[in-house]
Design a protein around this motif. Structure first.
Motif, PDB file in Angstrom:
ATOM      1  N   LEU A 208       0.783  -1.142   0.031  1.00 21.00           N
ATOM      2  CA  LEU A 208      -0.239  -0.169  -0.010  1.00 21.00           C
ATOM      3  C   LEU A 208       0.925   1.356   0.122  1.00 21.00           C
ATOM      4  O   LEU A 208       0.463   2.169  -0.565  1.00 21.00           O
ATOM      5  CB  LEU A 208      -0.820  -0.016   1.334  1.00 21.00           C
ATOM      6  N   ALA A 209       1.973   1.170   0.720  1.00 23.45           N
ATOM      7  CA  ALA A 209       3.021   2.325   0.984  1.00 23.45           C
ATOM      8  C   ALA A 209       3.631   2.452  -0.370  1.00 23.45           C
ATOM      9  O   ALA A 209       3.978   3.728  -0.677  1.00 23.45           O
ATOM     10  CB  ALA A 209       3.628   2.333   2.089  1.00 23.45           C
ATOM     11  N   PHE A 210       4.141   1.584  -0.959  1.00 20.34           N
ATOM     12  CA  PHE A 210       5.361   1.819  -2.054  1.00 20.34           C
ATOM     13  C   PHE A 210       4.744   1.306  -3.238  1.00 20.34           C
ATOM     14  O   PHE A 210       5.279   1.636  -4.337  1.00 20.34           O
ATOM     15  CB  PHE A 210       6.482   0.675  -1.769  1.00 20.34           C
ATOM     16  N   SER A 272      11.485   3.166   2.464  1.00 15.98           N
ATOM     17  CA  SER A 272      11.670   3.182   3.770  1.00 15.98           C
ATOM     18  C   SER A 272      10.200   3.322   4.314  1.00 15.98           C
ATOM     19  O   SER A 272       9.092   3.193   4.046  1.00 15.98           O
ATOM     20  CB  SER A 272      12.234   4.720   4.006  1.00 15.98           C
ATOM     21  N   TYR A 273      10.230   2.602   5.904  1.00 18.13           N
ATOM     22  CA  TYR A 273       9.145   2.533   6.670  1.00 18.13           C
ATOM     23  C   TYR A 273       8.566   4.043   6.843  1.00 18.13           C
ATOM     24  O   TYR A 273       7.477   3.977   7.430  1.00 18.13           O
ATOM     25  CB  TYR A 273       9.469   1.912   7.922  1.00 18.13           C
ATOM     26  N   GLN A 274       9.181   5.070   6.647  1.00 21.00           N
ATOM     27  CA  GLN A 274       8.819   6.322   7.185  1.00 21.00           C
ATOM     28  C   GLN A 274       7.211   6.600   6.768  1.00 21.00           C
ATOM     29  O   GLN A 274       6.814   6.980   7.748  1.00 21.00           O
ATOM     30  CB  GLN A 274       9.658   7.615   6.642  1.00 21.00           C
ATOM     31  N   PRO A 275       7.017   6.521   5.469  1.00 16.70           N
ATOM     32  CA  PRO A 275       5.288   6.721   5.277  1.00 16.70           C
ATOM     33  C   PRO A 275       4.346   5.867   6.245  1.00 16.70           C
ATOM     34  O   PRO A 275       3.352   6.350   6.278  1.00 16.70           O
ATOM     35  CB  PRO A 275       5.380   6.445   3.758  1.00 16.70           C
ATOM     36  N   TYR A 279       0.873   5.185  10.789  1.00 12.32           N
ATOM     37  CA  TYR A 279      -0.057   4.130  11.095  1.00 12.32           C
ATOM     38  C   TYR A 279       0.557   3.173  12.075  1.00 12.32           C
ATOM     39  O   TYR A 279      -0.151   2.516  13.057  1.00 12.32           O
ATOM     40  CB  TYR A 279      -0.299   3.366   9.779  1.00 12.32           C
ATOM     41  N   LEU A 280       1.900   2.787  11.850  1.00 15.39           N
ATOM     42  CA  LEU A 280       2.566   1.834  12.890  1.00 15.39           C
ATOM     43  C   LEU A 280       2.543   1.996  14.185  1.00 15.39           C
ATOM     44  O   LEU A 280       2.163   1.345  15.104  1.00 15.39           O
ATOM     45  CB  LEU A 280       3.924   1.652  12.282  1.00 15.39           C
ATOM     46  N   GLU A 281       2.586   3.537  14.408  1.00 19.17           N
ATOM     47  CA  GLU A 281       2.494   4.004  15.953  1.00 19.17           C
ATOM     48  C   GLU A 281       1.130   3.872  16.533  1.00 19.17           C
ATOM     49  O   GLU A 281       0.936   3.738  17.672  1.00 19.17           O
ATOM     50  CB  GLU A 281       2.915   5.529  15.833  1.00 19.17           C
ATOM     51  N   ARG A 282       0.159   3.623  15.710  1.00 22.89           N
ATOM     52  CA  ARG A 282      -1.213   3.474  16.295  1.00 22.89           C
ATOM     53  C   ARG A 282      -1.705   2.029  16.393  1.00 22.89           C
ATOM     54  O   ARG A 282      -2.647   1.867  16.888  1.00 22.89           O
ATOM     55  CB  ARG A 282      -2.335   4.098  15.507  1.00 22.89           C
ATOM     56  N   LEU A 283      -0.781   1.210  16.111  1.00 22.98           N
ATOM     57  CA  LEU A 283      -1.035  -0.455  16.215  1.00 22.98           C
ATOM     58  C   LEU A 283      -1.047  -0.701  17.553  1.00 22.98           C
ATOM     59  O   LEU A 283       0.087  -0.399  18.106  1.00 22.98           O
ATOM     60  CB  LEU A 283      -0.172  -1.282  15.409  1.00 22.98           C
ATOM     61  N   GLY A 298      15.508   0.484   3.703  1.00 17.89           N
ATOM     62  CA  GLY A 298      16.283   2.028   3.915  1.00 17.89           C
ATOM     63  C   GLY A 298      16.640   2.086   5.592  1.00 17.89           C
ATOM     64  O   GLY A 298      16.653   1.007   6.063  1.00 17.89           O
ATOM     65  N   ALA A 299      16.788   3.237   5.923  1.00 15.57           N
ATOM     66  CA  ALA A 299      17.233   3.474   7.363  1.00 15.57           C
ATOM     67  C   ALA A 299      16.268   3.174   8.293  1.00 15.57           C
ATOM     68  O   ALA A 299      15.216   3.401   8.171  1.00 15.57           O
ATOM     69  CB  ALA A 299      17.792   5.023   7.466  1.00 15.57           C
ATOM     70  N   VAL A 300      16.759   2.936   9.608  1.00 17.78           N
ATOM     71  CA  VAL A 300      15.948   2.710  10.591  1.00 17.78           C
ATOM     72  C   VAL A 300      15.267   3.852  11.329  1.00 17.78           C
ATOM     73  O   VAL A 300      15.701   4.929  11.015  1.00 17.78           O
ATOM     74  CB  VAL A 300      16.917   2.211  12.102  1.00 17.78           C
ATOM     75  N   VAL A 301      13.824   3.618  11.282  1.00 13.57           N
ATOM     76  CA  VAL A 301      12.905   4.797  11.798  1.00 13.57           C
ATOM     77  C   VAL A 301      12.743   4.889  13.222  1.00 13.57           C
ATOM     78  O   VAL A 301      12.528   3.821  13.883  1.00 13.57           O
ATOM     79  CB  VAL A 301      11.737   4.749  10.810  1.00 13.57           C
ATOM     80  N   ALA A 302      12.466   6.024  13.695  1.00  9.96           N
ATOM     81  CA  ALA A 302      11.786   6.099  15.202  1.00  9.96           C
ATOM     82  C   ALA A 302      10.592   5.955  15.108  1.00  9.96           C
ATOM     83  O   ALA A 302       9.711   6.296  14.422  1.00  9.96           O
ATOM     84  CB  ALA A 302      12.495   7.173  15.674  1.00  9.96           C
TER      85      ALA A 302
END
Ligand SMILES: [Zn+2]
Length: 385
Positions: A208-210, A272-275, A279-283, A298-302
């Motif tokens: 969905l993101a990519f 990257s997971y950035q986009p 959504y991930l934060e709300r799981l 991609g790079a590690v995201v916070a």
């Protein structure tokens, strides 16, 4: 459950099936042996795999999904209203045959050897999906056990093929209601049987993101996504949160990757997971199990408030990562995540499909050993302060 060490080591799920299981799977498919005989053949291999993980030093073990045809298709055996179809059979029913065929070719997916569970009736849980597997594993190991389940969004999208599902469910959202209820029943039963960690696999979220608007995954023949990826991601978040709502005594996680069906990395998604972070934060799960060993991630995201299951080895390569490479990867993650919230795992399973493992067992074991060795170095470093 005794407390886990820092940087607990676990796998993401699947392990390459030994030859006797691959043979038994073929026999089962042709009706030459029954499920009971199949299970007795797999029992020995699962016990061996549990021993292997103990010897390697994995802190949380899995049964390697050895009884499954693939990580989500196995539900067809357990649910009413679901029929296993090979991708070739699905070609017969989907309207956009040319499109689906093109998709399979670009993705390097063998249409005859991979099967998907398709909704062909009202769905209901005829048998537990994984509870018996959990019981078996717990009877043969003292280590904490992780159980992997296909996530509600993946299951809904994979199972809903309008051409055959619509007589029973007007839209995939209607099917999702029953999927959520089934997964909640399963989670309740797993908790009652003492599961330590339940991981929901949602590999379609990256699509969905990519690849918005272009269906890139063979897992969803229906091409049934809404056009707006943001709306679809909201739908996925709401389904996952409804499944885990109220289950606070068990560690839950969501695994996300960009495809693990081919060694040809160019056919797999990148980005990257950035986009996805909003959504991930709300799981409402404790852990996100993410691939990072592949440069495609991609790079590690916070992200806040959750554990990170950090992918530190690529399950698809022959080359075993060096100890230094794994430690460097952890150091990168430590820039964004506290040490007591990082778990170590491969990027994804080593098996994925029973008939087409993504790696061999010896290489998989070497990679797991490297992860354990890295964890030991990190423990020593942490104890020195
Ligand atoms: Zn994966």
């Amino acid at each position: 459950m005794k407390p886990l060490p820092l940087f607990p080591v676990t796998s993401v799920g699947s392990w390459p099936r030994p030859p006797e299981i691959r043979e038994a799977s073929r026999q089962l498919l042709r009706g030459r042996i029954d499920r009971h005989r199949f299970d007795s053949i797999t029992d020995g291999a699962i016990v061996e795999l549990l021993r292997l993980q103990e010897q390697i030093g994995c802190d949380i073990v899995t049964d390697g999904e050895l009884r499954r045809d693939n990580f989500y298709s196995f539900v067809a055996d357990k649910l009413e209203g679901v029929r296993l179809m090979t991708l070739a059979e699905m070609l017969d029913v989907v309207e956009d045959k040319a499109g689906f065929e093109r998709l399979l070719q670009t993705l390097d997916v063998p249409a005859y050897s991979i099967s998907s569970p398709i909704c062909t009736g009202r769905i209901a849980r005829r048998a537990p999906l994984t509870v018996n597997d959990l019981r078996f594993a717990r009877a043969h190991t003292d280590r904490p056990v992780k159980v992997t389940l296909p996530g509600p969004y993946l299951l809904t999208r994979a199972m809903y093929v309008p051409e055959v599902s619509r007589p029973f469910y007007q839209a995939k959202e209607d099917l999702a209601e029953d999927v959520v209820a089934i997964l909640r029943d399963e989670l309740r039963d797993l908790c009652e049987d003492g599961v330590d960690f339940v991981q929901f696999d949602e590999p379609v979220l990256t699509e969905l993101a990519f690849a918005p608007g272009r269906t890139r995954t063979f897992m969803c023949a229906a091409l049934a996504a809404r056009n707006d990826p943001a709306e679809e991601l909201e739908f996925a978040v709401s389904l996952i949160n409804r499944v885990v709502d109220g289950f606070t005594s068990v560690r839950t996680g969501v695994h996300i990757c960009r495809g693990n069906w081919s060694r040809d990395e160019s056919t797999l998604l990148r980005g990257s997971y950035q986009p996805l972070v909003p959504y991930l934060e709300r799981l409402n799960v404790q852990q996100l199990v993410l691939e990072y060993a592949t440069e495609r991630a991609g790079a590690v995201v916070a992200f806040g408030g959750k554990e990170l299951g950090l992918g530190v080895v690529n399950p698809r390569t022959e080359m075993v990562e060096s100890l230094d490479a794994v430690i460097q990867a952890v150091d990168q993650a430590l820039l964004y995540h506290p040490a007591d919230r990082i778990f170590l795992n491969p990027d994804c399973g080593f098996g994925t499909f029973s008939g087409r493992p993504i790696n061999d067992s010896a290489t998989a074991a070497s990679k797991m050993r490297t992860i354990v060795a890295a964890a030991q170095v990190l423990h020593t470093r942490a104890s020195r302060g």
